[in-house]
Design an enzyme around this catalytic site. Structure first.
Site: not given
Lengths: 427, 427
Positions: B11, B14, B80, B171, B300, B315
């Site tokens: 991954g 972040f 993966v 948002e 996460d 993040a």
């Protein structure tokens, strides 16, 4: 108040947009511009989106936004499927729209010379979707090569073939050569990206036939310096999923791009009027179609002979034809006779990677860095919209100084997190 | 020369990127970073891509490019599929990779609470593809409304529902409200885009539960000023192709967006170790998994309790965990004991359209223009790459001054000029 004259424009490319803008002061005219897309695309820079140099939004602008302040235009997104010549109406997927004047400017698609199944293996470059697909294929080939352990497959992944030696093919091949040598060279560990093999295949005896031979020869040397092999007089005989055959030879190449033939929008043929062999409608000196003085065809969709040969399918021809049509319609509305279209050739240019280009203006021919600067200035000048200009200039400046490319994204087609036919990862 | 210590990171978000960077000076370590995508995505600004404010390339950067100069990393694009705990190897679609240390940081997807078929009608926002799909749906709804003659259907097309009152939902809803009122208002002729109806649906008793009640209340008023209706304590019971049911009421809405639930990457469950109800792996105080001190989960995908509740999937948590893991591995390699992870909460923020935001730092709470400026600065600061920062600042400046949006493109999924199943236009 008198009934307004209804002008319908099909296609928001260079020709259609120029026609709409040319009628901006005509308050007695009501314009409907119909396009399948919501955006006008600056096609001359499309290869840079395919080559990860620019983002789609940098060379495209919403048609609605471009014409927002021109109150006599309404823009409709939809696909026109036929023209009813007797009723003076176009049939679109959302309904029929009647017209007093019709301007067809639907452009052209790629043509695979009767081999439509080649498209799957060799995408062409006419739309943003195709540019993104080419970018995905080229960048993915490098990614797959990096993790490939079989040297034969690795070589296949690092072989790129571009079919067609016109400006688009030359620009694509040059950009792959440049990208592999400069941008990608230091980013991989297992492969040497700068050893990527790029082959440009042209059926004719030389590339860039529309340019003077000396400029085409200069372009060939420039391409070779970027590691591109230029194969002229080479006819493609087959294209498969990981190979392309040229004459009797077969090249193992994971990525094949198509820049060879074009075919006018199929809407032209539905008119049942004379077309040429690539489907362009043969137009009268005022760009109207035979027998229908209120229906015009412009841009890549039109076949207009000047000096005994058809005008090429390039942006300047389309823009001049669009402006001409607007002026002629205004003339007729004011009771003046129509004029005949005459293309003013300002010259032509092509670019071959970083700092190299060729430019031909009448008898003037130049190449190298100066030609490249001229190329930059002209393309920025014609690009639509202040924002796009600013962003493209900045992208170019950044790429030029950093040897990097700002839009190196592989974007997939599937947006769902788990499509119906995909199983969860095995445990 | 001693054998290098193999660190595999799955991954490039972040957490993964922070871990790789944290090991940049470890010359005795050989890192393999595997990601399905070729790019690192700055997810906090993803909603701006969905809302046509930014281009995908402005908030994404190729992982390979970010780590180009860090010679102890190789980057592989691939998926993966499982982890072999006994053999200390990960299985990817391109083969197996052995490790001494493993960091799993695969992030999260959307969760539809057991109704996976809702995804088709209500896309979530986790990837660039999803952002582009949302942009396509929202812009297409306005285009279709413009050419629609039936007022009932027109109203349906101009109704937008956002499910989920967390920061992403707020948002998105705020951005649709703003876009319809400012950007699009003058571009249409048949419809009044500013009359678009935007509904934000939240199952809980208030939106933004992670913020102080007074800030959530301010955000609600800001949303209402942008024309967004905020429905709290409202449970979605069904979603169809053009409608959404809330309790017993059904809203006719052509566009529904999903920002309600997340679920950790399915790879976590394949470990057969304890996970929480959203699939996050429950980790030890040093982020390792029970019984396997050399395998870590971060971001996460991890469930880490601090102050008796799990850390949120944001993040800052992921970045701090990635850096912590790199430091802990270095510590262990130098014979020092491991430390335990402790999240340092710098605060949180959300933005609600132009010039409005809420920010909470410990006991400080502020909203309005100043909070929005803080939001801008923080997001630009954390955005990866000089080029992206510059371009995003310019995009924002341009949008702020012009009330326009630079990436108003509808891009289709199909790149072929004529897909197999499509017939040529009827003649």
């Amino acid at each position: 108040m008198a009934e307004k004259v209804r002008v319908v424009i099909v296609g928001g490319g260079f020709a259609g947009l120029a026609a709409a803008k040319g009628l901006r002061k005509a308050s007695d005219v009501s314009i409907t511009l119909i396009d399948r897309r919501n955006h006008h695309l600056f096609q001359p820079l499309l290869y840079q989106v395919a080559m990860a140099g620019l983002s789609p939004a940098e060379i495209a602008a919403p048609i609605r936004g471009i014409l927002s302040r021109q109150k006599n235009v309404r823009v409709l997104q939809g696909e026109v499927t036929s023209v009813d010549l007797a009723e003076n109406a176009v049939q679109a997927d959302f309904g029929a729209v009647g017209f007093d004047y019709l301007i067809l400017a639907c452009g052209a698609n790629h043509s695979y010379f009767g081999k439509p199944d080649w498209e799957e293996y060799a995408p062409g470059l006419k739309t943003l979707e195709q540019a993104t697909e080419i970018r995905r294929r080229v960048l993915t080939a490098f990614e797959r090569a990096e993790r490939e352990t079989d040297p034969v497959k690795q070589k296949q992944l690092l072989t790129f073939v571009v079919v067609g030696g016109g400006p688009t093919g030359v620009e694509l091949a040059g950009a792959i050569g440049e990208m592999s040598r400069y941008t990608l060279a230091k980013d991989f560990r297992s492969i040497d990206a700068s050893l990527a093999r790029v082959i440009l295949i042209e059926a004719g005896s030389r590339i860039l036939p529309m340019f003077a031979a000396e400029l085409a020869s200069k372009a060939t040397r420039d391409l070779e310096q970027l590691g591109v092999q230029v194969w002229t007089s080479s006819m493609v005989t087959n294209i498969g999923s990981n190979s392309i055959s040229v004459g009797t030879e077969t090249i193992q190449a994971a990525t094949v791009l198509w820049a060879a033939g074009v075919e006018a929008s199929p809407l032209g043929r539905t008119l049942k009027l004379p077309t040429d062999r690539v489907g362009r409608v043969i137009v009268e000196p005022d760009l109207s179609v035979p027998g229908h003085p209120n229906i015009f065809v412009a841009g890549d969709q039109a076949h207009f002979d000047q000096s005994e040969k058809p005008l090429p399918g390039i942006a300047p021809v389309a823009m001049q034809q669009g402006r001409f049509l607007a002026a002629n319609i205004l003339r007729e509305l004011h009771g003046k006779p129509r004029e005949q279209f005459q293309y003013f050739d300002k010259g032509q240019m092509a670019t071959i990677g970083r700092s190299r280009a060729i430019t031909e203006v009448g008898r003037w021919k130049f190449s190298g860095f100066f030609a490249w600067v001229v190329w930059l200035v002209v393309h920025i000048y014609y690009l639509t919209g202040f924002r796009n200009r600013l962003f493209v200039v900045m992208s170019w400046a950044w790429s030029y100084l950093s040897y990097r490319r700002g839009a190196r994204l592989i974007v997939e087609k599937e947006w769902r997190s788990r499509p119906q036919d995909e199983k969860p990862p095995a445990s």
